[in-house]
Design a protein around this motif. Structure first.
Motif, PDB file in Angstrom:
ATOM      1  N   VAL A  14       0.844  -1.201   0.000  1.00 21.91           N
ATOM      2  CA  VAL A  14       0.000   0.000   0.000  1.00 21.91           C
ATOM      3  C   VAL A  14       0.878   1.249   0.000  1.00 21.91           C
ATOM      4  O   VAL A  14       1.114   1.860   1.047  1.00 21.91           O
ATOM      5  CB  VAL A  14      -0.957   0.015   1.217  1.00 21.91           C
ATOM      6  CG1 VAL A  14      -1.934   1.176   1.122  1.00 21.91           C
ATOM      7  CG2 VAL A  14      -1.696  -1.299   1.353  1.00 21.91           C
ATOM      8  N   PRO A  15       1.380   1.627  -1.178  1.00 23.72           N
ATOM      9  CA  PRO A  15       2.202   2.833  -1.228  1.00 23.72           C
ATOM     10  C   PRO A  15       1.338   4.085  -1.074  1.00 23.72           C
ATOM     11  O   PRO A  15       0.152   4.073  -1.384  1.00 23.72           O
ATOM     12  CB  PRO A  15       2.820   2.782  -2.626  1.00 23.72           C
ATOM     13  CG  PRO A  15       1.833   2.012  -3.438  1.00 23.72           C
ATOM     14  CD  PRO A  15       1.222   1.010  -2.492  1.00 23.72           C
ATOM     15  N   ASP A  16       1.966   5.142  -0.585  1.00 27.39           N
ATOM     16  CA  ASP A  16       1.277   6.429  -0.511  1.00 27.39           C
ATOM     17  C   ASP A  16       1.099   6.955  -1.935  1.00 27.39           C
ATOM     18  O   ASP A  16       1.703   6.455  -2.884  1.00 27.39           O
ATOM     19  CB  ASP A  16       2.091   7.435   0.310  1.00 27.39           C
ATOM     20  CG  ASP A  16       2.125   7.073   1.782  1.00 27.39           C
ATOM     21  OD1 ASP A  16       1.164   6.438   2.273  1.00 27.39           O
ATOM     22  OD2 ASP A  16       3.126   7.413   2.442  1.00 27.39           O
ATOM     23  N   ARG A  17       0.270   7.969  -2.070  1.00 26.45           N
ATOM     24  CA  ARG A  17       0.103   8.661  -3.362  1.00 26.45           C
ATOM     25  C   ARG A  17       0.445  10.125  -3.162  1.00 26.45           C
ATOM     26  O   ARG A  17       0.106  10.719  -2.139  1.00 26.45           O
ATOM     27  CB  ARG A  17      -1.352   8.552  -3.855  1.00 26.45           C
ATOM     28  CG  ARG A  17      -1.847   7.143  -4.109  1.00 26.45           C
ATOM     29  CD  ARG A  17      -1.356   6.635  -5.419  1.00 26.45           C
ATOM     30  NE  ARG A  17      -1.858   5.293  -5.684  1.00 26.45           N
ATOM     31  CZ  ARG A  17      -2.036   4.802  -6.876  1.00 26.45           C
ATOM     32  NH1 ARG A  17      -1.771   5.547  -7.930  1.00 26.45           N
ATOM     33  NH2 ARG A  17      -2.453   3.581  -7.043  1.00 26.45           N
ATOM     34  N   ASP A  18       1.119  10.697  -4.164  1.00 18.06           N
ATOM     35  CA  ASP A  18       1.410  12.125  -4.065  1.00 18.06           C
ATOM     36  C   ASP A  18       0.210  12.924  -4.569  1.00 18.06           C
ATOM     37  O   ASP A  18      -0.811  12.357  -4.948  1.00 18.06           O
ATOM     38  CB  ASP A  18       2.720  12.488  -4.787  1.00 18.06           C
ATOM     39  CG  ASP A  18       2.653  12.310  -6.301  1.00 18.06           C
ATOM     40  OD1 ASP A  18       1.545  12.199  -6.860  1.00 18.06           O
ATOM     41  OD2 ASP A  18       3.730  12.296  -6.930  1.00 18.06           O
ATOM     42  N   SER A  19       0.326  14.256  -4.563  1.00 14.00           N
ATOM     43  CA  SER A  19      -0.799  15.129  -4.912  1.00 14.00           C
ATOM     44  C   SER A  19      -1.303  14.906  -6.339  1.00 14.00           C
ATOM     45  O   SER A  19      -2.465  15.146  -6.631  1.00 14.00           O
ATOM     46  CB  SER A  19      -0.416  16.595  -4.718  1.00 14.00           C
ATOM     47  OG  SER A  19       0.704  16.910  -5.531  1.00 14.00           O
ATOM     48  N   ALA A  64       8.018  -5.478  -0.641  1.00 13.47           N
ATOM     49  CA  ALA A  64       7.979  -6.057  -1.988  1.00 13.47           C
ATOM     50  C   ALA A  64       8.953  -7.227  -2.098  1.00 13.47           C
ATOM     51  O   ALA A  64       8.629  -8.270  -2.683  1.00 13.47           O
ATOM     52  CB  ALA A  64       8.294  -4.993  -3.041  1.00 13.47           C
ATOM     53  N   ARG A  65      10.153  -7.083  -1.529  1.00 12.66           N
ATOM     54  CA  ARG A  65      11.137  -8.174  -1.522  1.00 12.66           C
ATOM     55  C   ARG A  65      10.597  -9.388  -0.771  1.00 12.66           C
ATOM     56  O   ARG A  65      10.737 -10.530  -1.212  1.00 12.66           O
ATOM     57  CB  ARG A  65      12.443  -7.728  -0.864  1.00 12.66           C
ATOM     58  CG  ARG A  65      13.345  -6.932  -1.742  1.00 12.66           C
ATOM     59  CD  ARG A  65      14.712  -6.699  -1.062  1.00 12.66           C
ATOM     60  NE  ARG A  65      15.338  -5.527  -1.621  1.00 12.66           N
ATOM     61  CZ  ARG A  65      15.252  -4.300  -1.135  1.00 12.66           C
ATOM     62  NH1 ARG A  65      14.573  -4.056  -0.035  1.00 12.66           N
ATOM     63  NH2 ARG A  65      15.847  -3.293  -1.736  1.00 12.66           N
ATOM     64  N   TYR A 125       0.466   9.892  -8.249  1.00  9.02           N
ATOM     65  CA  TYR A 125       1.549   8.929  -8.477  1.00  9.02           C
ATOM     66  C   TYR A 125       1.872   8.175  -7.185  1.00  9.02           C
ATOM     67  O   TYR A 125       1.819   8.752  -6.096  1.00  9.02           O
ATOM     68  CB  TYR A 125       2.824   9.631  -8.971  1.00  9.02           C
ATOM     69  CG  TYR A 125       2.717  10.129 -10.382  1.00  9.02           C
ATOM     70  CD1 TYR A 125       2.835   9.253 -11.464  1.00  9.02           C
ATOM     71  CD2 TYR A 125       2.500  11.478 -10.636  1.00  9.02           C
ATOM     72  CE1 TYR A 125       2.736   9.721 -12.761  1.00  9.02           C
ATOM     73  CE2 TYR A 125       2.397  11.947 -11.937  1.00  9.02           C
ATOM     74  CZ  TYR A 125       2.516  11.066 -12.997  1.00  9.02           C
ATOM     75  OH  TYR A 125       2.411  11.521 -14.271  1.00  9.02           O
ATOM     76  N   ARG A 126       2.221   6.909  -7.347  1.00  7.76           N
ATOM     77  CA  ARG A 126       2.635   6.120  -6.194  1.00  7.76           C
ATOM     78  C   ARG A 126       3.931   6.704  -5.629  1.00  7.76           C
ATOM     79  O   ARG A 126       4.828   7.067  -6.370  1.00  7.76           O
ATOM     80  CB  ARG A 126       2.862   4.669  -6.608  1.00  7.76           C
ATOM     81  CG  ARG A 126       1.585   3.949  -6.965  1.00  7.76           C
ATOM     82  CD  ARG A 126       1.915   2.588  -7.606  1.00  7.76           C
ATOM     83  NE  ARG A 126       0.708   1.891  -7.990  1.00  7.76           N
ATOM     84  CZ  ARG A 126       0.075   2.070  -9.156  1.00  7.76           C
ATOM     85  NH1 ARG A 126       0.548   2.926 -10.046  1.00  7.76           N
ATOM     86  NH2 ARG A 126      -1.017   1.405  -9.428  1.00  7.76           N
ATOM     87  N   ASP A 127       4.015   6.722  -4.314  1.00  6.59           N
ATOM     88  CA  ASP A 127       5.204   7.221  -3.630  1.00  6.59           C
ATOM     89  C   ASP A 127       5.643   6.147  -2.637  1.00  6.59           C
ATOM     90  O   ASP A 127       5.109   6.038  -1.537  1.00  6.59           O
ATOM     91  CB  ASP A 127       4.879   8.535  -2.911  1.00  6.59           C
ATOM     92  CG  ASP A 127       6.105   9.186  -2.309  1.00  6.59           C
ATOM     93  OD1 ASP A 127       7.237   8.844  -2.709  1.00  6.59           O
ATOM     94  OD2 ASP A 127       5.925  10.038  -1.416  1.00  6.59           O
ATOM     95  N   TYR A 128       6.609   5.335  -3.059  1.00  4.95           N
ATOM     96  CA  TYR A 128       7.069   4.207  -2.255  1.00  4.95           C
ATOM     97  C   TYR A 128       8.124   4.646  -1.251  1.00  4.95           C
ATOM     98  O   TYR A 128       8.928   5.529  -1.512  1.00  4.95           O
ATOM     99  CB  TYR A 128       7.674   3.125  -3.159  1.00  4.95           C
ATOM    100  CG  TYR A 128       6.679   2.449  -4.051  1.00  4.95           C
ATOM    101  CD1 TYR A 128       5.996   1.315  -3.625  1.00  4.95           C
ATOM    102  CD2 TYR A 128       6.423   2.921  -5.326  1.00  4.95           C
ATOM    103  CE1 TYR A 128       5.086   0.671  -4.441  1.00  4.95           C
ATOM    104  CE2 TYR A 128       5.512   2.298  -6.161  1.00  4.95           C
ATOM    105  CZ  TYR A 128       4.850   1.170  -5.719  1.00  4.95           C
ATOM    106  OH  TYR A 128       3.938   0.544  -6.542  1.00  4.95           O
ATOM    107  N   THR A 129       8.147   3.972  -0.119  1.00  8.95           N
ATOM    108  CA  THR A 129       9.162   4.196   0.910  1.00  8.95           C
ATOM    109  C   THR A 129      10.143   3.024   0.894  1.00  8.95           C
ATOM    110  O   THR A 129       9.901   2.005   0.216  1.00  8.95           O
ATOM    111  CB  THR A 129       8.520   4.267   2.303  1.00  8.95           C
ATOM    112  OG1 THR A 129       7.922   2.988   2.589  1.00  8.95           O
ATOM    113  CG2 THR A 129       7.458   5.363   2.388  1.00  8.95           C
ATOM    114  N   ALA A 130      11.207   3.142   1.664  1.00  6.39           N
ATOM    115  CA  ALA A 130      12.166   2.041   1.802  1.00  6.39           C
ATOM    116  C   ALA A 130      11.467   0.820   2.409  1.00  6.39           C
ATOM    117  O   ALA A 130      11.756  -0.321   2.042  1.00  6.39           O
ATOM    118  CB  ALA A 130      13.345   2.467   2.655  1.00  6.39           C
ATOM    119  N   THR A 131      10.516   1.058   3.295  1.00  7.23           N
ATOM    120  CA  THR A 131       9.755  -0.038   3.894  1.00  7.23           C
ATOM    121  C   THR A 131       8.925  -0.756   2.836  1.00  7.23           C
ATOM    122  O   THR A 131       8.851  -1.982   2.829  1.00  7.23           O
ATOM    123  CB  THR A 131       8.846   0.488   5.027  1.00  7.23           C
ATOM    124  OG1 THR A 131       9.672   1.092   6.023  1.00  7.23           O
ATOM    125  CG2 THR A 131       8.024  -0.624   5.648  1.00  7.23           C
TER     126      THR A 131
END
Length: 117
Positions: A27-32, A46-47, A35-41
């Protein structure tokens, strides 16, 4: 991080990252602008998803297991205790499959060896 960056870091294709999201695994965040905004977590998740899929777990099983891979305040989430029994059954199933495949491999090797005499 953009989807292409996560893909490059994890080796998971953008298509699979979107699929993981559709399945509720990531569940990536979304920017304004949406677009998906992925974190290192997210990249680490995903790995882990890829590893669990490679191990033969279904996405439904992974959805249950993922929360168990993170400790909270030094303890596993309560749902994890219930999940452990399911994972033990899955492990037994995999071990039985390995034994069956090993028996088949050995039988084929015997036939091959008999044919090359």
């Amino acid at each position: 991080m953009r989807i292409s960056e996560v893909s490059e870091q994890t080796g998971v294709t953008p298509r699979l990252l979107r699929y993981y999201e559709e399945q509720g695994l990531l569940v990536p965040d979304r920017d304004s602008s949406g677009y998906r905004d992925y974190t290192a977590t997210d990249a680490e998740v995903a790995r882990r998803i890829r590893q669990l899929l490679d191990a033969g777990l279904s996405t439904a099983s992974i959805r249950t297991v993922l929360p168990c891979l993170t400790e909270r305040a030094g303890r596993l989430a309560p749902i994890c205790e219930e999940t452990i029994a399911d994972l033990k059954r899955e492990q037994e199933r995999i071990e039985e499959s390995i034994e069956a495949l090993t028996t088949s491999r050995d039988a084929i090797a015997t036939v091959i060896a008999a044919g090359t005499v």
